[in-house]
Each structure stands twice: as structure tokens, then as C-alpha cells.
Design a protein around this motif. Structure first.
Motif, PDB file in Angstrom:
ATOM      1  N   ALA A 190       0.848  -1.197   0.000  1.00 47.53           N
ATOM      2  CA  ALA A 190       0.000   0.000   0.000  1.00 47.53           C
ATOM      3  C   ALA A 190       0.878   1.240   0.000  1.00 47.53           C
ATOM      4  O   ALA A 190       2.092   1.176   0.223  1.00 47.53           O
ATOM      5  N   ILE A 191       0.234   2.375  -0.264  1.00 51.14           N
ATOM      6  CA  ILE A 191       0.857   3.690  -0.107  1.00 51.14           C
ATOM      7  C   ILE A 191       0.335   4.284   1.190  1.00 51.14           C
ATOM      8  O   ILE A 191      -0.882   4.318   1.414  1.00 51.14           O
ATOM      9  N   VAL A 192       1.231   4.731   2.047  1.00 52.95           N
ATOM     10  CA  VAL A 192       0.830   5.375   3.297  1.00 52.95           C
ATOM     11  C   VAL A 192       0.979   6.877   3.125  1.00 52.95           C
ATOM     12  O   VAL A 192       2.073   7.370   2.823  1.00 52.95           O
ATOM     13  N   ARG A 193      -0.101   7.593   3.322  1.00 53.64           N
ATOM     14  CA  ARG A 193      -0.100   9.042   3.135  1.00 53.64           C
ATOM     15  C   ARG A 193       0.202   9.732   4.455  1.00 53.64           C
ATOM     16  O   ARG A 193      -0.622   9.756   5.370  1.00 53.64           O
TER      17      ARG A 193
ATOM     18  N   LEU B  97      -3.329  -3.024   6.786  1.00 54.22           N
ATOM     19  CA  LEU B  97      -2.735  -4.049   5.927  1.00 54.22           C
ATOM     20  C   LEU B  97      -3.514  -5.360   5.997  1.00 54.22           C
ATOM     21  O   LEU B  97      -3.595  -6.093   5.002  1.00 54.22           O
ATOM     22  N   GLU B  98      -4.088  -5.655   7.158  1.00 59.63           N
ATOM     23  CA  GLU B  98      -4.896  -6.877   7.272  1.00 59.63           C
ATOM     24  C   GLU B  98      -6.152  -6.771   6.409  1.00 59.63           C
ATOM     25  O   GLU B  98      -6.531  -7.734   5.731  1.00 59.63           O
ATOM     26  N   ILE B  99      -6.790  -5.618   6.437  1.00 57.79           N
ATOM     27  CA  ILE B  99      -7.983  -5.417   5.598  1.00 57.79           C
ATOM     28  C   ILE B  99      -7.637  -5.585   4.129  1.00 57.79           C
ATOM     29  O   ILE B  99      -8.337  -6.281   3.371  1.00 57.79           O
TER      30      ILE B  99
ATOM     31  N   ILE C  13      -3.408   4.228   2.348  1.00 58.47           N
ATOM     32  CA  ILE C  13      -3.774   4.191   3.763  1.00 58.47           C
ATOM     33  C   ILE C  13      -3.700   5.603   4.317  1.00 58.47           C
ATOM     34  O   ILE C  13      -2.678   6.283   4.192  1.00 58.47           O
ATOM     35  N   ILE C  14      -4.797   6.055   4.935  1.00 64.35           N
ATOM     36  CA  ILE C  14      -4.830   7.378   5.550  1.00 64.35           C
ATOM     37  C   ILE C  14      -5.193   7.240   7.027  1.00 64.35           C
ATOM     38  O   ILE C  14      -5.624   6.176   7.474  1.00 64.35           O
ATOM     39  N   GLY C  15      -4.982   8.331   7.765  1.00 63.78           N
ATOM     40  CA  GLY C  15      -5.343   8.324   9.175  1.00 63.78           C
ATOM     41  C   GLY C  15      -4.188   8.040  10.122  1.00 63.78           C
ATOM     42  O   GLY C  15      -4.387   7.886  11.323  1.00 63.78           O
TER      43      GLY C  15
END
Length: 258
Positions: free
Chosen positions: A105-108, A161-163, A136-138
């Protein structure tokens, strides 16, 4: 009796002499191996030759090269690789295989980072298609000052990441790609699924379906979601505001009709 003792003394002296000769030859041979230009590295082959510059290894003696130390050094220089294998081929050749990290994923954060299944952040934009990766945000208030190669055991990141992983693994959700996962509040975690390719949209905007997961029993909730989506007509997905899986019975909220 004296003759036997003399024989033993002679044997010990001969044996000692042979050991000393052997050590001398070994020392001389080692010195030759470590100083000879014949065994200095001249050729380096890597599966990432177009990306990495490993020329600093040339000229080093192939016998004195510490493989673990050099592998760690390469990983420090290029943290977007998770493993390095170095093979010595006599007299002066190295074959280096680098195994890249696989972004999940990309983490923002203050800027975008890639993260792999080991919870490690890295930069790898040239090697992946970013359009296919969920964002992924938050996590902006939970992670500060990214350090490469470090594993971030943060529950919100692991939840996101699990989702993503469980959604990918479900054979019944192959038509739904995860675009965004919001884990700002784990008990209210949610994912946004792209449904543009499987519905007839009335406008040109990208259509996303909001799914609320919470933070527990993700595997079971993904199974419930797959069963639910298989029972809903594809064209009706556009009329759904969100699906909430946090309760015993899933909630399907329909958009308000104006």
C-alpha cells in the motif's frame, strides 16, 4: 629403552617441523591470495544493474570480502530491497541478487511512502504501478519521521494491511479493488472499494463504496462482505451509501433519494 625414547623425540621434532612448514606455506599462500591482482574483483553482475551502482566493490580482494557486511551495506544504501544474496565466483567475479520489497500500500503522511508486509516503509516508485496500490490514511498523528528498514508495529497500520490482505485473498471479491483504507479511528476503520468498472455510473466520477470494518474479526467480516456483495445486483451498488460490518447483522445504508 633409550632408543625408544630417542625415536619418540625424533618423531615429535619431525612432526613439529612439518607443522611449522605447513603454517609457513599457509601464511605465504594466504598472503599471495590476498595481495594478488588476479583475485581482485573486476566483474559484477546484478539483477538490478540498471538501478544500482555497485562499482565501489571493484578492486576489493574476493577472499577478504565479508559477504554479510557487504550485504548489510547494500541494504543500507538501498532500503527498498529486503534481501541481498552475494555469490563469489573465482577468480574475480561477483553475482549479486537483490530481492525488492513488495509494496502492499501507499501510506499518506507528510508525503507518500510505500509499506510492505513486514511493516517497513521505503521508496520504490520506479518499480511499481502506484495506481493499483491502495492508499492508507489516518496515520498522520501516529507516525512521525520515517526511518527506513525499521518495522513499525503500530496497530492501525497492521489493521489497514490486514484489511487489504484479506480483501485480496478473497476469491469472491476479485472484482473489487481497495482504493482507500482509513484507520484514523480503529473502531471505525473503513475501506473504500472501487466499483466504477462493475456498475453503470450516471456520471464520469470515480464511484467508491464505503465499507466499515471496525478493528476485530476482519477475516470473518470479509467473508460476510463477499456473501453480501454477491447477493446485491451490480447496478444497485451505486445506490449504496455504505455497508457497516461492525455489528452482528451487517447494515446496508441506501443513499437518500432527492
Amino acid at each position: 629403552m633409550k632408543r625408544q625414547r630417542l625415536n619418540w623425540v625424533i618423531k615429535i621434532l619431525v612432526f613439529t617441523f612439518l607443522i611449522l612448514v605447513g603454517l609457513f606455506l599457509l601464511f605465504r599462500g594466504t598472503k599471495v591470495l590476498l595481495s594478488s591482482d588476479y583475485f581482485k574483483i573486476k566483474y559484477i553482475r546484478s539483477n538490478q544493474n540498471d538501478i544500482l551502482d555497485l562499482s565501489y566493490l571493484k578492486g576489493k580482494n574476493i577472499f577478504s570480502l565479508d559477504l554479510k557486511k557487504e550485504a548489510d551495506n547494500i541494504l543500507n544504501l538501498y532500503p527498498n530491497y529486503r534481501e541481498v544474496k552475494i555469490l563469489k565466483i573465482l577468480p574475480n567475479y561477483l553475482n549479486i541478487i537483490l530481492i525488492p520489497r513488495r509494496p502492499q500500500a501507499i501510506v499518506r503522511l507528510y508525503r507518500d511512502f510505500y509499506v510492505d508486509e513486514d511493516l517497513v516503509f521505503f521508496n520504490n516508485g520506479a518499480l511499481v504501478n502506484t495506481e493499483e496500490l491502495p492508499v492508507i490514511i489516518g496515520l498522520e498523528t501516529k507516525i512521525f519521521g520515517i526511518t527506513f528498514k525499521k518495522k513499525y508495529y503500530i496497530k492501525e497500520l497492521r489493521l489497514a494491511l490486514e484489511i487489504i490482505k484479506k480483501m485480496k485473498e478473497s476469491p469472491f471479491l476479485k472484482d473489487y479493488s481497495v482504493k482507500i483504507v482509513d484507520v484514523d479511528n480503529p473502531s471505525y476503520s473503513k475501506a473504500f472499494l472501487l466499483i466504477s468498472s462493475i456498475t453503470k455510473i450516471k456520471d464520469n466520477k470515480e464511484a467508491l463504496l464505503e465499507v466499515r470494518f471496525g478493528e476485530e474479526n476482519i477475516d470473518n467480516k470479509v467473508n460476510i462482505l463477499s456473501d453480501l456483495l454477491n447477493r446485491i445486483k451490480k447496478d444497485d451498488l451505486y445506490n449504496i451509501k455504505y455497508i457497516d460490518l461492525r455489528f452482528k447483522d451487517p447494515v446496508v445504508k441506501i443513499k437518500d433519494v432527492k
